[in-house]
Each structure stands twice: as C-alpha cells, then as structure tokens.
Design a protein around this motif. Structure first.
Motif, mmCIF file in Angstrom:
data_model
loop_
_atom_site.group_PDB
_atom_site.id
_atom_site.type_symbol
_atom_site.label_atom_id
_atom_site.label_comp_id
_atom_site.label_asym_id
_atom_site.label_seq_id
_atom_site.Cartn_x
_atom_site.Cartn_y
_atom_site.Cartn_z
ATOM 1 N N LEU A 216 0.816 -1.212 0.000
ATOM 2 C CA LEU A 216 0.000 0.000 0.000
ATOM 3 C C LEU A 216 0.850 1.263 0.000
ATOM 4 O O LEU A 216 0.444 2.299 -0.529
ATOM 5 N N ALA A 217 2.042 1.171 0.592
ATOM 6 C CA ALA A 217 2.907 2.342 0.677
ATOM 7 C C ALA A 217 3.770 2.531 -0.568
ATOM 8 O O ALA A 217 4.393 3.585 -0.743
ATOM 9 N N ALA A 218 3.807 1.544 -1.450
ATOM 10 C CA ALA A 218 4.675 1.596 -2.624
ATOM 11 C C ALA A 218 4.197 2.638 -3.633
ATOM 12 O O ALA A 218 2.997 2.908 -3.753
ATOM 13 N N GLN A 219 5.128 3.202 -4.378
ATOM 14 C CA GLN A 219 4.822 4.234 -5.372
ATOM 15 C C GLN A 219 4.414 3.604 -6.698
ATOM 16 O O GLN A 219 5.088 2.705 -7.210
ATOM 17 N N SER A 220 3.320 4.090 -7.244
ATOM 18 C CA SER A 220 2.854 3.623 -8.545
ATOM 19 C C SER A 220 3.528 4.416 -9.660
ATOM 20 O O SER A 220 4.069 5.498 -9.432
ATOM 21 N N VAL A 221 3.466 3.855 -10.874
ATOM 22 C CA VAL A 221 3.950 4.577 -12.049
ATOM 23 C C VAL A 221 3.090 5.814 -12.228
ATOM 24 O O VAL A 221 1.863 5.771 -12.071
ATOM 25 N N GLU A 222 3.722 6.929 -12.550
ATOM 26 C CA GLU A 222 2.987 8.190 -12.710
ATOM 27 C C GLU A 222 1.970 8.084 -13.835
ATOM 28 O O GLU A 222 2.284 7.628 -14.929
ATOM 29 N N GLN A 223 0.750 8.507 -13.553
ATOM 30 C CA GLN A 223 -0.318 8.456 -14.557
ATOM 31 C C GLN A 223 -0.109 9.525 -15.608
ATOM 32 O O GLN A 223 0.176 10.676 -15.290
ATOM 33 N N SER A 234 -11.723 -8.272 -13.745
ATOM 34 C CA SER A 234 -11.152 -9.602 -13.561
ATOM 35 C C SER A 234 -9.632 -9.613 -13.602
ATOM 36 O O SER A 234 -9.017 -10.665 -13.473
ATOM 37 N N CYS A 235 -9.019 -8.459 -13.810
ATOM 38 C CA CYS A 235 -7.558 -8.416 -13.939
ATOM 39 C C CYS A 235 -7.006 -7.181 -13.238
ATOM 40 O O CYS A 235 -6.175 -6.463 -13.778
ATOM 41 N N LEU A 236 -7.446 -6.963 -12.009
ATOM 42 C CA LEU A 236 -7.029 -5.782 -11.265
ATOM 43 C C LEU A 236 -5.582 -5.894 -10.809
ATOM 44 O O LEU A 236 -5.106 -6.975 -10.462
ATOM 45 N N PRO A 237 -4.855 -4.770 -10.764
ATOM 46 C CA PRO A 237 -3.523 -4.778 -10.161
ATOM 47 C C PRO A 237 -3.627 -5.166 -8.685
ATOM 48 O O PRO A 237 -4.625 -4.857 -8.023
ATOM 49 N N ILE A 238 -2.582 -5.811 -8.167
ATOM 50 C CA ILE A 238 -2.663 -6.279 -6.782
ATOM 51 C C ILE A 238 -2.821 -5.121 -5.806
ATOM 52 O O ILE A 238 -3.499 -5.254 -4.784
ATOM 53 N N GLU A 239 -2.232 -3.959 -6.119
ATOM 54 C CA GLU A 239 -2.363 -2.831 -5.194
ATOM 55 C C GLU A 239 -3.793 -2.293 -5.177
ATOM 56 O O GLU A 239 -4.268 -1.793 -4.148
ATOM 57 N N GLU A 240 -4.500 -2.410 -6.329
ATOM 58 C CA GLU A 240 -5.904 -1.987 -6.359
ATOM 59 C C GLU A 240 -6.767 -2.951 -5.542
ATOM 60 O O GLU A 240 -7.688 -2.531 -4.842
ATOM 61 N N ALA A 242 -5.696 -4.671 -2.999
ATOM 62 C CA ALA A 242 -5.332 -4.450 -1.601
ATOM 63 C C ALA A 242 -6.048 -3.245 -1.004
ATOM 64 O O ALA A 242 -6.421 -3.254 0.175
ATOM 65 N N ARG A 243 -6.265 -2.210 -1.813
ATOM 66 C CA ARG A 243 -6.918 -0.999 -1.297
ATOM 67 C C ARG A 243 -8.377 -1.241 -0.911
ATOM 68 O O ARG A 243 -8.982 -0.421 -0.237
ATOM 69 N N ARG A 244 -8.929 -2.352 -1.333
ATOM 70 C CA ARG A 244 -10.329 -2.650 -1.007
ATOM 71 C C ARG A 244 -10.487 -3.308 0.360
ATOM 72 O O ARG A 244 -11.603 -3.593 0.782
ATOM 73 N N GLY A 245 -9.382 -3.573 1.036
ATOM 74 C CA GLY A 245 -9.469 -4.150 2.373
ATOM 75 C C GLY A 245 -8.282 -5.037 2.678
ATOM 76 O O GLY A 245 -7.667 -5.612 1.770
ATOM 77 N N ARG A 246 -7.936 -5.166 3.954
ATOM 78 C CA ARG A 246 -6.735 -5.901 4.359
ATOM 79 C C ARG A 246 -6.774 -7.365 3.956
ATOM 80 O O ARG A 246 -5.725 -7.958 3.689
ATOM 81 N N ASP A 247 -7.921 -7.970 3.887
ATOM 82 C CA ASP A 247 -7.991 -9.395 3.580
ATOM 83 C C ASP A 247 -8.327 -9.694 2.120
ATOM 84 O O ASP A 247 -8.460 -10.865 1.753
ATOM 85 N N THR A 248 -8.461 -8.673 1.297
ATOM 86 C CA THR A 248 -8.890 -8.930 -0.087
ATOM 87 C C THR A 248 -7.883 -9.776 -0.864
ATOM 88 O O THR A 248 -8.277 -10.623 -1.666
ATOM 89 N N LEU A 249 -6.588 -9.581 -0.612
ATOM 90 C CA LEU A 249 -5.582 -10.393 -1.315
ATOM 91 C C LEU A 249 -5.669 -11.856 -0.895
ATOM 92 O O LEU A 249 -5.423 -12.759 -1.694
ATOM 93 N N ARG A 250 -6.036 -12.100 0.375
ATOM 94 C CA ARG A 250 -6.148 -13.468 0.883
ATOM 95 C C ARG A 250 -7.362 -14.198 0.313
ATOM 96 O O ARG A 250 -7.468 -15.426 0.403
ATOM 97 N N PHE A 251 -8.268 -13.439 -0.267
ATOM 98 C CA PHE A 251 -9.418 -14.042 -0.941
ATOM 99 C C PHE A 251 -9.300 -13.901 -2.456
ATOM 100 O O PHE A 251 -10.227 -14.216 -3.188
ATOM 101 N N PHE A 289 -0.137 -11.439 -10.044
ATOM 102 C CA PHE A 289 0.586 -10.333 -9.416
ATOM 103 C C PHE A 289 0.853 -9.177 -10.372
ATOM 104 O O PHE A 289 1.850 -8.462 -10.256
ATOM 105 N N GLN A 290 -0.046 -8.968 -11.334
ATOM 106 C CA GLN A 290 0.037 -7.788 -12.177
ATOM 107 C C GLN A 290 -0.061 -6.544 -11.294
ATOM 108 O O GLN A 290 -0.761 -6.536 -10.298
ATOM 109 N N ASN A 291 0.661 -5.511 -11.675
ATOM 110 C CA ASN A 291 0.643 -4.302 -10.847
ATOM 111 C C ASN A 291 1.075 -3.098 -11.666
ATOM 112 O O ASN A 291 1.550 -3.236 -12.798
ATOM 113 N N HIS A 292 0.906 -1.907 -11.072
ATOM 114 C CA HIS A 292 1.234 -0.648 -11.736
ATOM 115 C C HIS A 292 2.266 0.117 -10.921
ATOM 116 O O HIS A 292 2.261 1.344 -10.883
ATOM 117 N N LEU A 293 3.171 -0.632 -10.254
ATOM 118 C CA LEU A 293 4.179 -0.021 -9.398
ATOM 119 C C LEU A 293 5.460 0.243 -10.187
ATOM 120 O O LEU A 293 5.750 -0.423 -11.184
#
Length: 461
Positions: A216-223, A234-240, A242-251, A289-293
C-alpha cells in the motif's frame, strides 16, 4: 474467390488466417511489428503472449475446457501448438510462451496461401473483405479509422468505440527459477488437483501484514495525462485489490485455500503461487501479481515474499491500455460489422477477454470470412455451444455499459430442465454443446481438416 485481408497477427489473426487458408482462401496478413512496436510486446513473433502463459483449465466439463474442446474439433492450429508446447501447470494448459509464438510464426509463414506483410495498416476499405484482429494494443491511427467506420452516416447516433471503450490489462512479474529459495517454499496444486507443478510461497499473518503494508505504501507509475485508469475487474492490479481491504488479497491472488503445506500439514495464512514459464523450467511467473508499481518498488515489495528475498526478475509487472469496440452496437453474431458486412472483427478488440476466447473468435471469424470469400453466407455456431454463447454475449449485451467477458457457464443458456447438482448440470451443458457444435460442423459447406493433418508443425528444435 475473394482474397481476405487480415490486420494483426496475434492470437486471433493467426488463427483466422489459418482457418481461411485451410479452406483454400488466399490471405494477406498484416503485422506492424517490428516496424512499429507496442508498449507490451517484446518480440516480432506472431501470437506473442504478453500477460500470463496460461490458457486456463483442462479439467473436463469446465467452461474453458468446453471452449477448447470445440476449437479442437474445428481444427484450431493455435490450440494444437499450445498443447505441443505445454509446460507443467497442474490442471491448466500453460505454454512455453517463446516456443509457442515461434511455432505459430513458422506455421503461418510457410503456408503458401498466406502472404505476410510487415507494415502498419491505417486505412480500411469498407468494400474489401477485411478482418481486423489488432488486439488490445491497436495503433492510434487504426483506432481512428475504426471510429470512422463505426460512425457511418447510415448509422448516425450509434455509439463509437472511442475514449470510453478501453480498459487496462496487465502483465505479471517473472523471476529466474534458480533465484528462488526452495527451502522456504513447497510444490503443490490447489486441492491436490492435477500434478503439484506450482511453487507456493507460504506466509504467516505477520509476514502477510508486512507485505500488505509495504504494498500500500509503494509508489505507482505516474499516470499520464491521457490516461483514465479504467481497470478490467477480472484483472485488477494487486495494489488496487489491496486498497479494497486488508484481507482482499487473501481471498484473491494470495488465497491459501486448498494449498496445504506438506511440511507442516497446515494451510498457510496466505500464499503466493508461481507457475512455470517455459519448457526449460528456468523461470516462473507470479500468478495474479500484475501491478502498476515502479520497477524499483516492485523489487523491494516482492522481496518480502518468503522464498523471493533474493529473486532475480526477468520482467516486472506492467499495466497497458486495452482497446475494444462496442460490439453489441456494431457487430452481427457472425462478427461482421452491421454497417460494413465485408469488415469483420476478432480477438480482444471485439470484446472478449482471455487468450482462449481470442483464439476462438479468430477461428469463427476466419471461418466466416472464408465463407464470404467463397460467395457463401456465414452462420454462427448454435447458441448452446461455448463459441455460440461467446459471440451471442458480445453482440447482444447491453450497449451502454458493455464490458469484455471470459467464457463461463453463465453465458450458456440454461438447460430445459432443472438439475440441482452443479457438476451434473455442467456435464449436461457440455454434452449438449458438443453435440450441437458437431452438428454445426457437419452442416458447414467448408469443413476444416484438423490442424495436425493440414500442415506438419515446425520442429521444436
């Protein structure tokens, strides 16, 4: 007979070209790479897989299996090559992506009825039999040409596939196999389904919380100014996620369910799965583990995963723009444009999501283009089939909020009787679909030979 112009030699375009050629139809296949590249592609090979290397489940009577089984019966070249280049992946069909695209390129390049042209197409003649399969990274110039075609004066007021019709797709990171600390991980397939081909990185609650906070603290690529990040759900970045709740990645991508650690006999608090990337087994991708970091941030955060503390990354995760048209407003179930019947679409640009779905629409569009070239009338597969249900969705869905779709049983019509048991219901749906699909193939005026019989595959060496 007419010649078919196919724009784009990705998954859909390559399959479509093959299907036309198998029916004696000459094809000009245009591919802009390497003269002009894209933000996601790394080679100039046809059918390059830029995201995952998985073509989904091979488990019988699942929706992805059904779609692939229909394609196999219709003589899909790419599906045959996928199975020829498969790597261990439990119950899924995953491929060595480099070997897969190499073999597709060789098979298409040596087919005498297919002429390959390495150049960008920026204009489409509405009267020329043309199949557009440029995928999610269609060039700006061709995108504008597609907008022009969709704004034909005879259809004034129709929605245009422009700025509001794209979503963001993603690429997962890849690590070198020998940089994984195997003492901290274990091999297993979820629920012991299939062979234990996935590397699983287990996490305790403390390890998960540390990873989650760092993510959550990591810097994303500048938009960029032109970006309006509209991610495909169906293909959200992992940081997105994670922002929906602490346990969302575990589900979600870190779900540990069914992944018992043989060393402890317990299911971990969370788990990261790595899937074999190639036949040499010298690299693995981080599943989901797609992401925009920023790349440096990815290296820092992902090193918090047990077993990846000293991982060497061959590729970091990325996000790229995916363009697609408003197919329900623009296409017939034969994948022909309503305003320009000599123009067809296939692949992700027509509103399907996923490798298998892209190949399937390429197969159907190729068959339909061949029928048009021979002076016939194309007929879509029956609604009860996976192929038929897929094109039914993308051409009949609500136009206002159209979103791309994967193949699921939700797209198939319900049975004419109620079956309470889900597995039995799916088995019956698959049985019906394959029976209907076989009937459609028999009724076809130009039946396809099997891909394996038509042209021998290139040697794997």
């Amino acid at each position: 007979m007419k010649k078919v112009l196919i724009i784009g030699a990705g998954l859909a375009g390559s399959e479509a070209a093959w299907q036309c050629a198998r029916r004696g139809i000459a094809v000009e296949l245009f591919e802009m790479r390497p003269a002009r590249t894209t933000p996601a592609h790394q080679t100039d090979h046809f059918a390059e897989l830029v995201c995952s290397n998985s073509l989904k489940s091979e488990s019988e009577n699942t929706a992805p299996w059904l779609l692939k089984e229909e394609m196999r019966r219709a003589g899909s070249l790419l599906l045959e090559i996928a199975r020829d280049t498969a790597v261990p992946a439990g119950h899924a069909l995953a491929v060595d992506r480099a070997e897969f695209s190499r073999k597709v390129t060789e098979a298409i390049s040596r087919e005498p009825l297919i002429t390959t042209r390495r150049e960008e197409v920026t204009q489409v003649a509405a009267g020329q039999l043309t199949l557009i399969a440029t995928g999610p990274l269609t060039s700006d110039a061709l995108s504008q040409e597609i907008v022009r075609l969709s704004l034909d004066p005879s259809r004034a007021g129709a929605p245009a596939p422009h700025n509001n019709l794209y979503f963001y797709d993603s690429i997962s990171p890849i690590v070198e196999a020998d940089s994984i600390d195997m003492s901290k991980v274990y091999l297993a397939a979820r629920y012991d389904k299939g062979s234990p081909d996935y590397i699983n990185c287990p996490m305790s609650k403390a390890e998960y919380d540390r990873f989650y906070d760092a993510l959550l603290a990591a810097q994303s690529v500048e938009q960029k100014d032109w970006e309006n990040l509209n991610y495909f759900e169906s293909c959200l970045p992992i940081e997105e996620i994670a922002r929906r709740g602490r346990d969302t990645l575990r589900f979600g991508p870190m779900k540990p369910v069914g992944l018992k650690d043989p060393r402890t006999g317990r299911i971990p608090y969370a788990a990261v799965q790595l899937r074999q990337e190639n036949l040499r087994a010298d690299s693995y991708n981080l599943v989901g583990f797609q992401n925009h970091l920023k790349f440096g941030e990815q290296a820092r955060v992902l090193s918090l995963i047990p077993g990846l503390e000293y991982a060497r990354f061959l590729r970091f995760g990325q996000i790229h723009r995916n363009t697609y048209i408003n197919s329900p407003a623009l296409l017939h179930p034969t994948l022909q444009m309503k305003a320009h019947p000599q123009v067809l679409f296939a692949g992700q640009i027509c509103g399907v999501e996923g490798y298998v779905e892209s190949i399937a629409t390429g197969l159907m569009a190729g068959i339909n283009a061949a029928a048009l070239a021979a002076g016939g009338e194309p007929v879509p597969p029956p609604r009860a089939t996976a192929c038929g249900s897929l094109v039914h969705y993308i051409t009949q869905a609500e136009t206002k909020n159209f979103q791309p779709a994967n193949i699921t049983f939700d797209l198939l019509p319900a049975l004419d009787r109620k079956v309470r048991d889900r597995k039995e219901r799916h088995r019956l749906q698959c049985e019906l679909a394959l029976r209907e699909f076989e009937g459609w193939l028999r009724r076809s005026a130009l039946p396809a030979p099997s891909a394996a019989e038509a042209v021998p595959f290139p040697d794997s060496a």
